[in-house]
Design a protein around this motif. Structure first.
Motif, short mmCIF file in Angstrom:
data_model
loop_
_atom_site.label_atom_id
_atom_site.label_comp_id
_atom_site.label_asym_id
_atom_site.label_seq_id
_atom_site.Cartn_x
_atom_site.Cartn_y
_atom_site.Cartn_z
N ASN A 85 -78.76 -7.42 -9.27
CA ASN A 85 -78.97 -7.01 -7.87
C ASN A 85 -79.19 -5.50 -7.81
N ASN A 143 -84.65 -3.45 1.59
CA ASN A 143 -83.76 -4.58 1.34
C ASN A 143 -82.35 -4.19 1.71
N TYR A 144 -81.52 -5.20 1.90
CA TYR A 144 -80.14 -5.00 2.33
C TYR A 144 -79.19 -5.62 1.32
N TRP A 145 -78.02 -5.00 1.20
CA TRP A 145 -77.05 -5.37 0.18
C TRP A 145 -75.63 -5.26 0.74
N SER A 155 -79.45 -10.85 3.88
CA SER A 155 -80.76 -11.09 4.50
C SER A 155 -80.94 -10.16 5.71
N PRO A 177 -76.89 -9.58 -2.22
CA PRO A 177 -77.94 -9.38 -1.23
C PRO A 177 -77.47 -9.82 0.16
N ASP A 186 -82.81 1.66 0.31
CA ASP A 186 -82.22 0.38 0.68
C ASP A 186 -80.85 0.64 1.29
#
Length: 140
Positions: free
Chosen positions: A39, A2-4, A124, A122, A47
């Motif tokens: 989050n 996932n990306y943040w 996408s 977050p 990540d």
């Protein structure tokens, strides 16, 4: 993966300060917003995230990686607050400003563009790729 996006005021904690912590990284402490905390609770080791200078510069300046999952924040005894540890991976070749992100196709729904106050947010996979390519780094 996932990306943040992690926001920090550079006069309080800058990209250079993050880089100086090396592979050990640094606790992303002091967050007192439930959505941002949630989050961080969702993050896994490995990540990736953008490091964003807020207030001064208002720009994405680098890429970080989560190196420790969410645990109690050491800056408080209040059990409601957790945080992750992050380490610097690489700087962006070209910084991407908030103003630039606001007018870039594909970033219209990005949390940064629509909620500039959320300190941990977050990103996408499509937004990650766009910002990386604009910033001159491989999206890996």
């Amino acid at each position: 993966m996932n990306y943040w996006l992690f926001k920090s005021e550079p006069d309080t904690w800058s990209w250079d300060a993050q880089v100086a912590k090396g592979d050990v990284g640094e606790e992303w402490n002091g967050v007192r917003n439930y959505q941002a905390r949630n989050n961080m609770r969702a993050m896994k080791i490995g990540d990736r995230g953008f490091f964003y200078h807020s207030n001064i510069g208002k720009e994405v300046v680098g890429i970080v990686e989560v190196c420790r999952e969410s645990a109690p924040d050491s800056t408080t005894e209040d059990p409601r607050w957790d945080c992750v540890w992050i380490r610097a991976i690489k700087p962006l070749t070209r910084h991407i400003t908030l103003d630039e992100a606001k007018v870039t196709p594909g970033l219209e729904q990005m949390v940064l563009v629509n909620n500039t106050r959320l300190s941990v947010q977050p990103v996408s996979p499509a937004e990650w790729e766009i910002i990386c390519l604009m910033g001159g780094v491989e999206p890996y």
